[in-house]
Design an enzyme around this catalytic site. Structure first.
Site, PDB file in Angstrom:
ATOM      1  N   GLU A  56       0.829  -1.212   0.000  1.00 13.62           N
ATOM      2  CA  GLU A  56       0.000   0.000   0.000  1.00 13.62           C
ATOM      3  C   GLU A  56       0.863   1.263   0.000  1.00 13.62           C
ATOM      4  O   GLU A  56       1.927   1.289   0.618  1.00 13.62           O
ATOM      5  CB  GLU A  56      -0.892   0.013   1.245  1.00 13.62           C
ATOM      6  CG  GLU A  56      -1.875  -1.137   1.260  1.00 13.62           C
ATOM      7  CD  GLU A  56      -2.488  -1.378   2.628  1.00 13.62           C
ATOM      8  OE1 GLU A  56      -3.631  -1.850   2.663  1.00 13.62           O
ATOM      9  OE2 GLU A  56      -1.854  -1.102   3.657  1.00 13.62           O
ATOM     10  N   ARG A 112       3.224   4.473  16.044  1.00 15.00           N
ATOM     11  CA  ARG A 112       2.103   5.361  15.702  1.00 15.00           C
ATOM     12  C   ARG A 112       0.771   4.643  15.837  1.00 15.00           C
ATOM     13  O   ARG A 112      -0.241   5.248  16.187  1.00 15.00           O
ATOM     14  CB  ARG A 112       2.292   6.027  14.354  1.00 15.00           C
ATOM     15  CG  ARG A 112       1.993   5.180  13.086  1.00 15.00           C
ATOM     16  CD  ARG A 112       0.490   5.185  12.755  1.00 15.00           C
ATOM     17  NE  ARG A 112       0.200   4.937  11.378  1.00 15.00           N
ATOM     18  CZ  ARG A 112      -0.472   3.874  10.924  1.00 15.00           C
ATOM     19  NH1 ARG A 112      -0.894   2.918  11.735  1.00 15.00           N
ATOM     20  NH2 ARG A 112      -0.740   3.768   9.652  1.00 15.00           N
ATOM     21  N   GLN A 140       3.048  -6.077  16.781  1.00 12.98           N
ATOM     22  CA  GLN A 140       2.435  -4.828  17.269  1.00 12.98           C
ATOM     23  C   GLN A 140       2.109  -4.875  18.762  1.00 12.98           C
ATOM     24  O   GLN A 140       1.860  -3.838  19.392  1.00 12.98           O
ATOM     25  CB  GLN A 140       1.111  -4.533  16.519  1.00 12.98           C
ATOM     26  CG  GLN A 140       1.186  -4.589  15.009  1.00 12.98           C
ATOM     27  CD  GLN A 140       2.165  -3.605  14.403  1.00 12.98           C
ATOM     28  OE1 GLN A 140       2.248  -2.454  14.841  1.00 12.98           O
ATOM     29  NE2 GLN A 140       2.910  -4.059  13.416  1.00 12.98           N
ATOM     30  N   THR A 201      -4.545  -9.505  15.489  1.00 13.93           N
ATOM     31  CA  THR A 201      -4.130 -10.741  14.826  1.00 13.93           C
ATOM     32  C   THR A 201      -3.912 -10.479  13.339  1.00 13.93           C
ATOM     33  O   THR A 201      -4.373  -9.475  12.805  1.00 13.93           O
ATOM     34  CB  THR A 201      -5.203 -11.833  14.993  1.00 13.93           C
ATOM     35  OG1 THR A 201      -6.390 -11.435  14.289  1.00 13.93           O
ATOM     36  CG2 THR A 201      -5.526 -12.074  16.460  1.00 13.93           C
ATOM     37  N   GLY A 225      -6.391  -5.438  13.861  1.00 18.89           N
ATOM     38  CA  GLY A 225      -5.912  -6.367  12.826  1.00 18.89           C
ATOM     39  C   GLY A 225      -6.775  -6.468  11.575  1.00 18.89           C
ATOM     40  O   GLY A 225      -6.283  -6.879  10.535  1.00 18.89           O
ATOM     41  N   ASP A 227      -7.806  -4.964   8.671  1.00 15.13           N
ATOM     42  CA  ASP A 227      -7.400  -3.727   7.996  1.00 15.13           C
ATOM     43  C   ASP A 227      -7.246  -3.902   6.489  1.00 15.13           C
ATOM     44  O   ASP A 227      -6.486  -3.179   5.854  1.00 15.13           O
ATOM     45  CB  ASP A 227      -6.091  -3.193   8.615  1.00 15.13           C
ATOM     46  CG  ASP A 227      -4.935  -4.174   8.478  1.00 15.13           C
ATOM     47  OD1 ASP A 227      -5.162  -5.309   8.017  1.00 15.13           O
ATOM     48  OD2 ASP A 227      -3.795  -3.806   8.822  1.00 15.13           O
ATOM     49  N   VAL A 293      -7.825   0.981  11.028  1.00 15.72           N
ATOM     50  CA  VAL A 293      -7.158   0.411   9.851  1.00 15.72           C
ATOM     51  C   VAL A 293      -5.814   1.102   9.584  1.00 15.72           C
ATOM     52  O   VAL A 293      -4.980   0.574   8.861  1.00 15.72           O
ATOM     53  CB  VAL A 293      -8.043   0.480   8.579  1.00 15.72           C
ATOM     54  CG1 VAL A 293      -9.260  -0.401   8.714  1.00 15.72           C
ATOM     55  CG2 VAL A 293      -8.445   1.899   8.237  1.00 15.72           C
TER      56      VAL A 293
HETATM   57  P1  NAD Z   1       2.136 -10.524  13.409  1.00 17.37           P
HETATM   58  O1  NAD Z   1       2.015 -11.487  12.293  1.00 17.37           O
HETATM   59  O2  NAD Z   1       3.479 -10.193  13.931  1.00 17.37           O
HETATM   60  O3  NAD Z   1       1.251 -11.038  14.652  1.00 17.37           O
HETATM   61  C1  NAD Z   1      -0.040 -11.518  14.520  1.00 17.37           C
HETATM   62  C2  NAD Z   1      -0.304 -12.554  15.603  1.00 17.37           C
HETATM   63  O4  NAD Z   1      -1.687 -12.969  15.500  1.00 17.37           O
HETATM   64  C3  NAD Z   1       0.551 -13.832  15.442  1.00 17.37           C
HETATM   65  O5  NAD Z   1       1.303 -14.040  16.621  1.00 17.37           O
HETATM   66  C4  NAD Z   1      -0.487 -14.944  15.199  1.00 17.37           C
HETATM   67  O6  NAD Z   1      -0.119 -16.163  15.772  1.00 17.37           O
HETATM   68  C5  NAD Z   1      -1.724 -14.338  15.863  1.00 17.37           C
HETATM   69  N1  NAD Z   1      -3.014 -14.887  15.414  1.00 17.37           N
HETATM   70  C6  NAD Z   1      -3.443 -15.106  14.152  1.00 17.37           C
HETATM   71  N2  NAD Z   1      -4.709 -15.576  14.167  1.00 17.37           N
HETATM   72  C7  NAD Z   1      -5.088 -15.638  15.462  1.00 17.37           C
HETATM   73  C8  NAD Z   1      -6.284 -15.997  16.125  1.00 17.37           C
HETATM   74  N3  NAD Z   1      -7.351 -16.417  15.443  1.00 17.37           N
HETATM   75  N4  NAD Z   1      -6.334 -15.924  17.476  1.00 17.37           N
HETATM   76  C9  NAD Z   1      -5.266 -15.498  18.186  1.00 17.37           C
HETATM   77  N5  NAD Z   1      -4.094 -15.139  17.610  1.00 17.37           N
HETATM   78  C10 NAD Z   1      -4.013 -15.196  16.271  1.00 17.37           C
HETATM   79  O7  NAD Z   1       1.377  -9.204  12.933  1.00 17.37           O
HETATM   80  P2  NAD Z   1       1.498  -7.725  13.538  1.00 17.37           P
HETATM   81  O8  NAD Z   1       2.583  -6.950  12.873  1.00 17.37           O
HETATM   82  O9  NAD Z   1       1.473  -7.787  15.028  1.00 17.37           O
HETATM   83  O10 NAD Z   1       0.124  -7.114  13.022  1.00 17.37           O
HETATM   84  C11 NAD Z   1      -1.109  -7.586  13.532  1.00 17.37           C
HETATM   85  C12 NAD Z   1      -2.223  -7.067  12.683  1.00 17.37           C
HETATM   86  O11 NAD Z   1      -2.338  -5.664  12.822  1.00 17.37           O
HETATM   87  C13 NAD Z   1      -2.022  -7.330  11.180  1.00 17.37           C
HETATM   88  O12 NAD Z   1      -3.238  -7.792  10.658  1.00 17.37           O
HETATM   89  C14 NAD Z   1      -1.652  -5.986  10.626  1.00 17.37           C
HETATM   90  O13 NAD Z   1      -2.037  -5.849   9.285  1.00 17.37           O
HETATM   91  C15 NAD Z   1      -2.433  -5.085  11.539  1.00 17.37           C
HETATM   92  N6  NAD Z   1      -1.945  -3.718  11.650  1.00 17.37           N
HETATM   93  C16 NAD Z   1      -2.870  -2.736  11.734  1.00 17.37           C
HETATM   94  C17 NAD Z   1      -2.468  -1.428  11.890  1.00 17.37           C
HETATM   95  C18 NAD Z   1      -3.495  -0.346  12.012  1.00 17.37           C
HETATM   96  O14 NAD Z   1      -3.170   0.824  11.927  1.00 17.37           O
HETATM   97  N7  NAD Z   1      -4.728  -0.685  12.262  1.00 17.37           N
HETATM   98  C19 NAD Z   1      -1.100  -1.105  11.935  1.00 17.37           C
HETATM   99  C20 NAD Z   1      -0.176  -2.140  11.884  1.00 17.37           C
HETATM  100  C21 NAD Z   1      -0.608  -3.451  11.744  1.00 17.37           C
END
Ligand code: NAD
Length: 342
Positions: A56, A112, A140, A201, A225, A227, A293
């Protein structure tokens, strides 16, 4: 020359201040920029989807400065030894279009996102909140915990992740910072009795990480998560009995939890709560959802904050990103003299 903050300097800068202090400082900057939301260019981000994930571009401008972030989201990356989310970004001057600051934003995005969650929770969570249920303990997660402590003073955490090693890592990183953490046996166990629930997640699926029966009156749900199109975490029934707050409605309708709802589903843009144009939490038993998101203005703010904080310090270097001939019309002169004659 262009200022540059690479990973090494970002790590040194954040470590020198402590991550929670950096998040707290960024909350103040976000507060300023959310209050002037309408001064910014606002458009949904440009997303390129493949079966592997999404890449993105997130641009915005306040007509003084322009910023963009390049960010990826690849939920299967960790199984291949890569991170789910990485990013870098740029701040530039609209007067001449020259870049001012290029920065790594993998760490900055985590900071952020936590700071945005903190700013929102400060307005929407019950002020007497003491316990957070955390679902998902990947990259995160610790940042989110620090954000909630900065906003609400929450020190008690219940964590659930399908990966036990991720939960152990979460405990290992946060217990030394004074958090009281219990590893839960399920998402329901993690959320039982929680005042704030963070879902964080990564799974490219319309998942139900948080079921309706896990949500109690008065909870604030910080849904991070979900997003991307086809990627959600909440049972849509939760949305029906909650007040839902978003960043930029047009983008969240495409990417957020509310993609599960029709266009007419009512939401409030969070900036309006800050400016007093819309109510936030109005009752202790109300369920509030931040359908996060991530929006370009937050990245603009993060870069603006970083720029102010590291200007002239040891945490930045100068790089020659832009070709600058002595004569602005003689670009060729930079290479022509040295070019071999054939
Ligand atoms: P990551 O892959 O490091 O961690 C995600 C974790 O979720 C993993 O440890 C995985 O085992 C766990 N998981 C997956 N499915 C699960 C479930 N059903 N139940 C419990 N645990 C589960 O990812 P990250 O960098 O920590 O990012 C997490 C999410 O946040 C991603 O989807 C990312 O796109 C999103 N994100 C959103 C923003 C925002 O501004 N909203 C910013 C950054 C990241």
């Amino acid at each position: 020359m262009t200022r540059f903050v690479g990973v090494r300097d970002m790590v040194r800068w954040v470590s020198s201040r402590a991550p929670q202090a950096v998040i707290a400082g960024m909350v103040d900057y976000l507060d300023e920029d959310f209050r002037r939301w309408e001064q910014f260019e606002r458009a949904p981000r440009v997303a390129s989807h493949t079966p592997y994930g999404v890449i993105e571009l997130m641009p915005t401008s306040d007509f003084e400065k322009y910023a963009f972030k390049y960010v990826n989201g690849h939920p299967s990356n960790p199984t291949l030894g890569f991170q789910t989310v990485t990013a870098f970004g740029l701040l530039s001057d609209v007067r001449n279009g020259y870049p001012i600051l290029l920065a790594e934003m993998t760490l900055l995005t985590a900071l952020r996102t936590a700071a945005t969650s903190a700013l929102v929770a400060r307005q929407l969570a019950r002020p007497d909140s003491t316990v957070m249920g955390m679902i998902g303990s990947g990259s995160q997660a610790e940042f989110q915990a620090l954000g909630m402590r900065a906003a609400l003073g929450i020190n008690t955490l219940r964590v659930w992740d399908t990966d036990p090693l991720a939960m152990q890592k979460f405990v290992r990183n946060l217990e030394p910072l004074g958090f009281d953490i219990r590893i839960a046996s399920s998402a329901a166990d993690a959320t039982a009795g929680a005042d704030v629930v963070t879902t964080c997640t990564a799974d490219k699926a319309l998942a139900t990480v948080l079921r309706d029966d896990m949500v109690q009156p008065g909870m604030h749900i910080n849904a991070i998560g979900g997003d991307c199109p086809g990627k959600t975490e909440l049972d849509p029934a939760i949305l029906d009995r909650s007040t839902v707050f978003v960043e930029h409605t047009a983008q969240t309708r495409i990417e957020g939890e509310i993609q599960q709802k029709p266009e007419s589903f009512p939401v409030t843009e969070f900036w309006q709560v800050l400016t007093g144009d819309a109510p936030g939490r109005v009752a202790a038993d109300q369920i509030t959802v931040f359908d996060s998101v991530g929006f370009a203005i937050e990245d603009f703010t993060a870069l603006r904050y970083l720029s102010d904080q590291v200007l002239g310090t040891e945490y930045e270097v100068q790089i020659d990103l832009v070709a600058e001939p002595d004569d602005p019309k003689d670009l060729f002169g930079m290479v022509g003299v040295l070019a071999p004659i054939v």
